[in-house]
Write an enzyme that holds these catalytic residues in place. Sequence first.
Site, PDB file in Angstrom:
ATOM      1  N   PHE A 124     -19.763  29.962  37.865  1.00  0.00           N
ATOM      2  CA  PHE A 124     -18.179  30.130  38.616  1.00  0.00           C
ATOM      3  C   PHE A 124     -18.244  30.129  39.897  1.00  0.00           C
ATOM      4  O   PHE A 124     -19.274  30.747  40.505  1.00  0.00           O
ATOM      5  CB  PHE A 124     -17.322  31.193  38.050  1.00  0.00           C
ATOM      6  CG  PHE A 124     -16.273  30.734  37.311  1.00  0.00           C
ATOM      7  CD1 PHE A 124     -16.060  29.812  36.177  1.00  0.00           C
ATOM      8  CD2 PHE A 124     -14.785  30.802  37.760  1.00  0.00           C
ATOM      9  CE1 PHE A 124     -14.908  29.525  35.676  1.00  0.00           C
ATOM     10  CE2 PHE A 124     -13.645  30.433  37.197  1.00  0.00           C
ATOM     11  CZ  PHE A 124     -13.741  29.864  36.108  1.00  0.00           C
ATOM     12  N   GLN A 245      -3.865  33.720  46.977  1.00  0.00           N
ATOM     13  CA  GLN A 245      -4.998  32.919  46.726  1.00  0.00           C
ATOM     14  C   GLN A 245      -4.445  31.325  46.441  1.00  0.00           C
ATOM     15  O   GLN A 245      -3.738  31.401  45.621  1.00  0.00           O
ATOM     16  CB  GLN A 245      -5.847  33.435  45.583  1.00  0.00           C
ATOM     17  CG  GLN A 245      -7.043  32.281  45.388  1.00  0.00           C
ATOM     18  CD  GLN A 245      -7.990  33.045  44.247  1.00  0.00           C
ATOM     19  OE1 GLN A 245      -8.050  32.905  42.897  1.00  0.00           O
ATOM     20  NE2 GLN A 245      -9.099  33.655  44.826  1.00  0.00           N
ATOM     21  N   LEU A 257      -2.481  23.992  36.840  1.00  0.00           N
ATOM     22  CA  LEU A 257      -3.955  24.543  37.292  1.00  0.00           C
ATOM     23  C   LEU A 257      -4.971  23.695  36.298  1.00  0.00           C
ATOM     24  O   LEU A 257      -4.883  23.504  34.908  1.00  0.00           O
ATOM     25  CB  LEU A 257      -3.934  26.035  36.707  1.00  0.00           C
ATOM     26  CG  LEU A 257      -5.510  26.521  36.762  1.00  0.00           C
ATOM     27  CD1 LEU A 257      -5.907  26.569  38.261  1.00  0.00           C
ATOM     28  CD2 LEU A 257      -5.327  27.842  36.078  1.00  0.00           C
ATOM     29  N   GLU A 260     -11.389  26.351  37.144  1.00  0.00           N
ATOM     30  CA  GLU A 260     -12.682  26.513  37.924  1.00  0.00           C
ATOM     31  C   GLU A 260     -13.705  26.041  37.063  1.00  0.00           C
ATOM     32  O   GLU A 260     -14.844  25.796  37.482  1.00  0.00           O
ATOM     33  CB  GLU A 260     -12.929  27.713  38.960  1.00  0.00           C
ATOM     34  CG  GLU A 260     -13.881  27.684  39.986  1.00  0.00           C
ATOM     35  CD  GLU A 260     -13.529  29.032  40.658  1.00  0.00           C
ATOM     36  OE1 GLU A 260     -14.740  29.636  40.879  1.00  0.00           O
ATOM     37  OE2 GLU A 260     -12.560  29.283  41.230  1.00  0.00           O
ATOM     38  N   ARG A 291     -13.006  30.492  46.261  1.00  0.00           N
ATOM     39  CA  ARG A 291     -11.679  29.754  46.169  1.00  0.00           C
ATOM     40  C   ARG A 291     -11.191  29.497  47.675  1.00  0.00           C
ATOM     41  O   ARG A 291     -10.685  28.587  47.818  1.00  0.00           O
ATOM     42  CB  ARG A 291     -10.796  30.009  45.139  1.00  0.00           C
ATOM     43  CG  ARG A 291     -10.945  29.950  43.780  1.00  0.00           C
ATOM     44  CD  ARG A 291     -10.222  30.746  42.938  1.00  0.00           C
ATOM     45  NE  ARG A 291     -10.612  30.554  41.548  1.00  0.00           N
ATOM     46  CZ  ARG A 291      -9.974  31.046  40.451  1.00  0.00           C
ATOM     47  NH1 ARG A 291      -8.974  31.907  40.608  1.00  0.00           N
ATOM     48  NH2 ARG A 291     -10.768  30.870  39.286  1.00  0.00           N
ATOM     49  N   HIS A 358      -1.807  30.630  43.470  1.00  0.00           N
ATOM     50  CA  HIS A 358      -2.178  30.579  42.102  1.00  0.00           C
ATOM     51  C   HIS A 358      -2.370  32.362  41.886  1.00  0.00           C
ATOM     52  O   HIS A 358      -2.055  32.739  40.863  1.00  0.00           O
ATOM     53  CB  HIS A 358      -3.746  30.429  42.117  1.00  0.00           C
ATOM     54  CG  HIS A 358      -4.241  30.517  40.816  1.00  0.00           C
ATOM     55  ND1 HIS A 358      -4.014  30.104  39.540  1.00  0.00           N
ATOM     56  CD2 HIS A 358      -5.589  31.482  40.710  1.00  0.00           C
ATOM     57  CE1 HIS A 358      -4.673  30.488  38.658  1.00  0.00           C
ATOM     58  NE2 HIS A 358      -5.815  31.258  39.246  1.00  0.00           N
ATOM     59  N   ARG A 403     -10.185  36.804  45.733  1.00  0.00           N
ATOM     60  CA  ARG A 403     -10.397  37.104  44.337  1.00  0.00           C
ATOM     61  C   ARG A 403     -11.534  36.015  43.730  1.00  0.00           C
ATOM     62  O   ARG A 403     -11.071  34.972  43.998  1.00  0.00           O
ATOM     63  CB  ARG A 403      -9.371  37.333  43.270  1.00  0.00           C
ATOM     64  CG  ARG A 403      -9.940  37.504  41.964  1.00  0.00           C
ATOM     65  CD  ARG A 403      -8.684  37.397  40.974  1.00  0.00           C
ATOM     66  NE  ARG A 403      -8.019  36.576  40.742  1.00  0.00           N
ATOM     67  CZ  ARG A 403      -8.355  35.310  39.986  1.00  0.00           C
ATOM     68  NH1 ARG A 403      -9.467  35.450  39.420  1.00  0.00           N
ATOM     69  NH2 ARG A 403      -7.596  34.109  39.782  1.00  0.00           N
TER      70      ARG A 403
END
Length: 602
Positions: A124, A245, A257, A260, A291, A358, A403
């Site tokens: 990630f 974010q 969405l 990720e 991000r 988001h 985040r």
Amino acid sequence: MSYTSSSITKRKFDVVIVGAGGSGMRASLQLARAGLNVAVLSKVFPTRSHTVAAQGGIGASLGNMSEDNWHYHFYDTVKGSDWLGDQDAIEYMCREAPKVVYELEHFGMPFDRNPDGTIYQRPFGGHTANYGEKPVQRACAAADRTGHAMLHTLYQQNVSAKTQFFVEWMALDLIRDAEGDVVGVTALEMETGDLHILQAKTVLLATGGAGRIFAASTNAFINTGDGLGMAARSGIPLQDMEFWQFHPTGVAGAGVLLTEGCRGEGAILLNNKGERFMERYAPTLKDLAPRDFVSRSMDQEIKEGRGCGPNGDYVLLKLDHLGAETIHKRLPSVYEIGVNFANVDITKEPIPVVPTIHYQMGGIPTNINGQVVVQQNGNDRAIVNGLYAVGECSCVSVHGANRLGTNSLLDLLVFGKSAGNHIVEFASRTKSHKELPKDAADKSLARLNRLDSDAKGEYCQTVANDIRATMQQHAGVFRTQASMDEGVRKINAIRERVGGIGLKDTSKVFNMARIEALEVENLIECAQATMISAAARKECRGAHTVKDYEHPADHPTAPLGRDDANWMKHTLWHSASNSLTYKAVNLKPLTVESVPPKVRTF
């Protein structure tokens, strides 16, 4: 017919939890299993809470698929936060992560599995081994439906523990006594339209984020910042609300969405020349940079004329090289989203994506036990007795200015459990309820009766749409000081209009216009907190990128204009005065050495 104090029903509980998402249900499970009388209020059925939309995974250093330990996770989270995260809270979260994931597994969570039976973990963005040297596989996943699986698992456990759910109820206001302690909430039952007082020894806010203050958002329509609005109206400040974010991969034109986890499985971003452009911006992590970094890179490609489509206003996410079998096994929801929202078969062609709002990094200030803390008599962390907050509506602060993906679900589990344990301990020492003040419901009665008395008032959604348009225009991926200052003026003006909202229909049974009008009163608190805080922060940090400060004259070597000398501090916005105070970032972890601020490169 107006609301009167004589028609209000009163009930008593040990604990009232507002919100039935991941954090609320993780806390309620701890409480119900301890034998406490718990009421969980939710605007929607618990398994429809927004946690259900989380796709990619839960971050935990299990080390099932590559070398990993909590120290690496801690370092990545501090760096990802752009050094605005409190390192004591970050250490606590990362150390607890494996425990809460294994606990969730034992609850029955259907994680994907490796051939040896261990939990499957995917890479990630921003997660590395050996302090940034290489990507690591840390996201514990259930295909691309991790939040969905987690929410159902927690709901089943809560049903087993006999947790009491009040479904389709909306909490309105906190009830505080003369000493400032929280002793309950007022709430509206949607089915009847009746107002209730729910008295409690402890109130826990778990209402999620406020992403609906923006026009383009991955958030559900229920994410109107209700807990934040309740806290702000009762005199509790909101912390770090300038940091929002933008998720790099929202479906262009729809905002839905795309996890990720797509890039974790090997998807890549392309510009209109077919270039994998993230190699230029993040040579090491490429498409798996954090991000905020990826969103800025995408936005720059679009602004410099390398965007795709007839208007050049998006880039492409390419997944077809992963193969149809992998996509249907690991990313089945993404495949469905591609077909339903972009008319694209991702096994054969790329899908248009654009950065989309988001997640809020800020919220109600708390400590690692979930207790709400305020500034009082020189103490930055004075506890508000009887009030806790967990999940996205809270700011502990483990996410700082940005985040890392997978840390949101982890946040829910770690601090939901932590708050639950602390409340159980508090309940064992507290045998009786504090008395309700005589004016317990007065604020809520006044709000409801004002709406019902003005049939010619402005339609609530007109005001809500103007809030969203203003925030989208003045608090986007890239900000300027002049634009933010203009946004402050616009939001302050809209604040005046919120007081003029009225209802043409004053019926009580399932009057959703009344619910939406009450939600707008929460939206404006969050929007004003965001705009005021953003305009005040004279630097670039994490998700807060301001053109004016990218390369300031007095700090020519500062990375993206980050000003550690003057802005290594949290903002606290106070609703009553519409003003800010500040508190220092805690750079001291619990047991290990601090990670000193440095340039973020990937």
